[in-house]
Design an enzyme around this catalytic site. Structure first.
Site, PDB file in Angstrom:
ATOM      1  N   SER A 111       0.805  -1.219   0.000  1.00  0.00           N
ATOM      2  CA  SER A 111       0.000   0.000   0.000  1.00  0.00           C
ATOM      3  C   SER A 111       0.843   1.277   0.000  1.00  0.00           C
ATOM      4  CB  SER A 111      -0.939   0.000   1.197  1.00  0.00           C
ATOM      5  OG  SER A 111      -0.187  -0.177   2.371  1.00  0.00           O
TER       6      SER A 111
ATOM      7  N   ASP B 258      -3.851   5.672  11.665  1.00  0.00           N
ATOM      8  CA  ASP B 258      -2.906   5.239  10.641  1.00  0.00           C
ATOM      9  C   ASP B 258      -1.675   6.136  10.732  1.00  0.00           C
ATOM     10  OD1 ASP B 258      -1.421   4.618   8.435  1.00  0.00           O
ATOM     11  OD2 ASP B 258      -3.047   4.837   6.973  1.00  0.00           O
TER      12      ASP B 258
ATOM     13  N   HIS C  34       0.811   5.199   6.617  1.00  0.00           N
ATOM     14  CA  HIS C  34       0.645   5.836   5.300  1.00  0.00           C
ATOM     15  C   HIS C  34       0.752   7.350   5.441  1.00  0.00           C
ATOM     16  CE1 HIS C  34      -1.414   1.905   5.013  1.00  0.00           C
ATOM     17  NE2 HIS C  34      -0.681   1.874   3.914  1.00  0.00           N
TER      18      HIS C  34
END
Ligand code: NAG
Ligand code: NAG
Ligand code: NAG
Ligand code: NAG
Length: 429
Positions: free
Chosen positions: A153, A403, A406
């Protein structure tokens, strides 16, 4: 395998597995113990730049087009690895309104992130200038080419940053989409006949990801590449590889069809071999296969390997304030060390080895996108709780998923593509 990782789709986010996996990585396996187990001795600082190489910039260095690499060919190419973040009034090239391809979990502003200061910084390399990303230059250099992002990702995060910056000049047309959560997609920029693809392949080599219906660990074949992207190599002119975090998960490794060992696999009666050597093998296999298949083809290829992007969990991943910073680290505040340093070194070393291999053939170029340090210095650039829209709309709850892996778009990850464009420019000169 649905939503089993913090490193992939968060769309159906509140499932058990999504909650559970970050826990495995970041809590159940305490970082201190983890580091001690895999990295008992501190790394030497990777920060010192040889002063003999230092280039003195004149006062004209504020002109954004100035860069030492833009001189004659015998000048040392700019090294973007070390530097500092400096304030920049200009801000990003795009926002969530102008770009339609930002993944939901990374669309921080639209999700109500209140502080916007993190958008006004630029990377200042120690020895040279890094020009602002110029989409037109990118299009001119890559026209009639096909560029693919392959990996986990983070590869997708970097791809979406590039798409957004390019979209400020020309519209991408989605021409292909396949796989759960859009794991395989392709866009075409009609204006310059540029094709951009993304391939989900979190190990680069062939593997089975853990799932509710399959094995409860990953299975990797370190000696064969994943043909989901490999079978398209003929059509690719440039490939950007990005892996790392998935190697932390429990896994069983195979080589030549037999079990090589495992990582974090209690109960399986297999030898624990960690993941560093395995990741190295996966990268080696990948680079060797790309070079091998492209060598005789006459078409050539440019390969980037993005180095490890550190996460920034400071508190508990499911509590408010997991990655609370709102400003970059200052120069010298943090060293790349421990796992971050080891993961980075593997990428750098394997690319250097591949350069030697690629040299025997024409038209093959490989380079590391060494983003570990500049990313480590951006604890402020993650979605944190804003991976979901307006997480504090009803006040601060006891549990808030975060998160801290990311990057918000726009955000620090735009710099990765800025550097990539400079290397492409150097190659074409
Ligand atoms: C750039 O600098 C880093 C850190 O000093 C070093 O590890 C790396 O090898 C350098 N890269 C090149 C291409 O010289
Ligand atoms: C996004 O950028 C466009 C163009 O620069 C601008 O007109 C618009 O106001 C911006 N939107 C937001 C929400 O900042
Ligand atoms: C467009 O680019 C592709 C490669 O991505 C190439 O095969 C094709 O010939 C190009 N088309 C034109 C009209 O140049
Ligand atoms: C574990 O593996 C070893 C070597 O393959 C074998 O001798 C032993 O019987 C196994 N133990 C169990 C509990 O299966």
């Amino acid at each position: 395998m649905g939503v089993t990782s913090p490193l992939k789709g968060q769309t159906h986010s509140r499932s058990f597995t999504t909650k559970f996996l970050p826990y495995v990585i970041y809590a159940l396996f305490p970082i201190a113990l983890f580091r001690f187990y895999f990295h008992p001795f501190p790394s030497p600082p990777t920060d010192q730049l040889p002063h003999s190489n230092r280039i003195v910039l004149t006062s004209s260095s504020s002109s954004s087009s100035f860069s030492i690499e833009e001189g004659t060919s015998n000048e040392v190419p700019c090294n973007y690895t070390n530097g500092r973040w400096v304030r920049d009034k200009m801000g990003p090239l795009y926002n969530g309104t102008t770009c339609g391809t930002i993944k939901d979990g990374q669309n921080c502003i639209s999700h109500g992130r209140p502080d916007l200061g993190y958008l006004y910084w630029r990377w200042q390399p120690s020895q040279c200038e890094l020009p602002r990303f110029d989409p037109k230059t990118f299009f001119n250099l890559l026209s009639n080419k096909h560029i693919a992002f392959v990996g986990d990702s983070m590869a997708r995060n970097q791809l979406e940053s590039l798409l957004c910056m390019l979209a400020s000049v020309s519209n991408p047309n989605l021409v292909y989409a396949n796989g759960e959560d859009n794991k395989f997609r392709r866009w075409h920029f009609d204006s310059h006949n540029v094709t951009v693809s993304v391939y989900w392949s979190p190990f680069l080599v062939r593997g089975v990801e853990k799932s509710k219906t399959g094995p409860d660990h990953n299975e990797l074949h370190v000696d064969v590449i994943d043909e989901r992207w490999g079978s398209d190599l003929d059509h690719l002119d440039m490939i950007v590889l990005s892996i790392g975090h998935w190697f932390l998960h429990p896994a069983v490794y195979y080589e030549g069809g037999s079990v090589l060992g495992c990582h974090y696999c209690p109960g399986l009666n297999l030898t624990e071999i960690g993941f560093y050597d395995v990741m190295r093998k996966a990268i080696k296999t990948t680079l060797k296969t790309i070079i091998g298949r492209k060598a005789g083809s006459g078409s050539g290829i440019d390969v980037f390997l993005t180095s490890f992007s550190p996460s920034h969990f400071e508190g508990e991943w499911d509590k408010a304030g997991a990655c609370p910073k709102t400003e970059p680290d200052r120069e010298g505040e943090k060293m790349v060390e421990g796992m971050d340093a080891d993961m980075r070194s593997i990428a750098v070393e394997e690319i250097e080895a591949a350069k030697v291999n690629a040299k025997q053939f024409g038209g093959l170029r490989v380079e590391t996108l060494d983003v570990t340090k500049l990313s480590l210095m951006r604890p402020d650039g993650h979605p944190g709780p804003y991976m979901y829209p307006f997480p504090f709309a009803n006040g601060i709850q006891e549990h808030v998923q975060n998160d801290c892996v990311h990057w918000c778009l726009p955000g620090p990850i735009d710099t990765w593509n800025q550097i990539m464009l400079q290397v492409i420019k150097r190659w074409r000169r």
